[in-house]
Design a protein around this motif. Sequence first.
Motif, PDB file in Angstrom:
ATOM      1  N   PHE A  42       0.833  -1.197   0.000  1.00  0.00           N
ATOM      2  CA  PHE A  42       0.000   0.000   0.000  1.00  0.00           C
ATOM      3  C   PHE A  42       0.872   1.254   0.000  1.00  0.00           C
ATOM      4  N   SER A  43       1.872   1.300   0.874  1.00  0.00           N
ATOM      5  CA  SER A  43       2.761   2.468   0.949  1.00  0.00           C
ATOM      6  C   SER A  43       3.526   2.663  -0.350  1.00  0.00           C
ATOM      7  N   CYS A  44       3.929   1.564  -0.959  1.00  0.00           N
ATOM      8  CA  CYS A  44       4.646   1.638  -2.240  1.00  0.00           C
ATOM      9  C   CYS A  44       3.735   2.214  -3.328  1.00  0.00           C
ATOM     10  N   GLY A  45       2.500   1.733  -3.390  1.00  0.00           N
ATOM     11  CA  GLY A  45       1.550   2.238  -4.378  1.00  0.00           C
ATOM     12  C   GLY A  45       1.221   3.710  -4.168  1.00  0.00           C
ATOM     13  N   LYS A  46       1.082   4.089  -2.906  1.00  0.00           N
ATOM     14  CA  LYS A  46       0.785   5.489  -2.589  1.00  0.00           C
ATOM     15  C   LYS A  46       1.933   6.393  -3.031  1.00  0.00           C
ATOM     16  N   LEU A  47       3.157   5.967  -2.762  1.00  0.00           N
ATOM     17  CA  LEU A  47       4.319   6.757  -3.171  1.00  0.00           C
ATOM     18  C   LEU A  47       4.390   6.875  -4.690  1.00  0.00           C
ATOM     19  N   MET A  48       4.115   5.790  -5.401  1.00  0.00           N
ATOM     20  CA  MET A  48       4.145   5.843  -6.865  1.00  0.00           C
ATOM     21  C   MET A  48       3.075   6.791  -7.402  1.00  0.00           C
ATOM     22  N   ALA A  49       1.927   6.830  -6.749  1.00  0.00           N
ATOM     23  CA  ALA A  49       0.874   7.767  -7.166  1.00  0.00           C
ATOM     24  C   ALA A  49       1.347   9.207  -6.978  1.00  0.00           C
ATOM     25  N   TYR A  50       1.978   9.491  -5.837  1.00  0.00           N
ATOM     26  CA  TYR A  50       2.520  10.841  -5.624  1.00  0.00           C
ATOM     27  C   TYR A  50       3.602  11.161  -6.640  1.00  0.00           C
ATOM     28  N   TYR A  51       4.434  10.201  -6.952  1.00  0.00           N
ATOM     29  CA  TYR A  51       5.471  10.411  -7.969  1.00  0.00           C
ATOM     30  C   TYR A  51       4.830  10.824  -9.298  1.00  0.00           C
ATOM     31  N   GLU A  52       3.793  10.109  -9.696  1.00  0.00           N
ATOM     32  CA  GLU A  52       3.113  10.427 -10.956  1.00  0.00           C
ATOM     33  C   GLU A  52       2.498  11.824 -10.928  1.00  0.00           C
ATOM     34  N   VAL A  53       1.854  12.184  -9.820  1.00  0.00           N
ATOM     35  CA  VAL A  53       1.201  13.489  -9.703  1.00  0.00           C
ATOM     36  C   VAL A  53       2.231  14.617  -9.727  1.00  0.00           C
ATOM     37  N   VAL A  54       3.284  14.488  -8.932  1.00  0.00           N
ATOM     38  CA  VAL A  54       4.316  15.535  -8.884  1.00  0.00           C
ATOM     39  C   VAL A  54       4.994  15.665 -10.247  1.00  0.00           C
ATOM     40  N   SER A  55       5.311  14.547 -10.875  1.00  0.00           N
ATOM     41  CA  SER A  55       5.934  14.586 -12.205  1.00  0.00           C
ATOM     42  C   SER A  55       5.029  15.274 -13.219  1.00  0.00           C
ATOM     43  N   LEU A  56       3.748  14.920 -13.211  1.00  0.00           N
ATOM     44  CA  LEU A  56       2.801  15.528 -14.145  1.00  0.00           C
ATOM     45  C   LEU A  56       2.657  17.025 -13.891  1.00  0.00           C
ATOM     46  N   MET A  57       2.547  17.414 -12.627  1.00  0.00           N
ATOM     47  CA  MET A  57       2.419  18.838 -12.312  1.00  0.00           C
ATOM     48  C   MET A  57       3.641  19.620 -12.797  1.00  0.00           C
TER      49      MET A  57
END
Length: 91
Positions: A42-57
Amino acid sequence: MILDGDNEMPDSHANYLSDMGRHVAEMAIEAKGKLDESSDLFSCGKLMAYYEVVSLMKQQADAFQLPIEDVGLAGIDPERDLLQPPNSQDG
């Protein structure tokens, strides 16, 4: 996008964007810290989601020629701060 007469974002839009970027960056770094403490899926998936959001922004800010400071993400590098293991961040 709604622009004021000078083709700039209204203050409320600029403040929202800056605050949102800072909050997302803080939450991403917090998620990285939690993953460093325990590597559950779960923590790994959450971090990957933040990575995607920050990268996209950051990509979109660049595409729209917005200074990265204006979107609240000047202090975060998604690859360095979110993907690298803790011992790799020192250089």
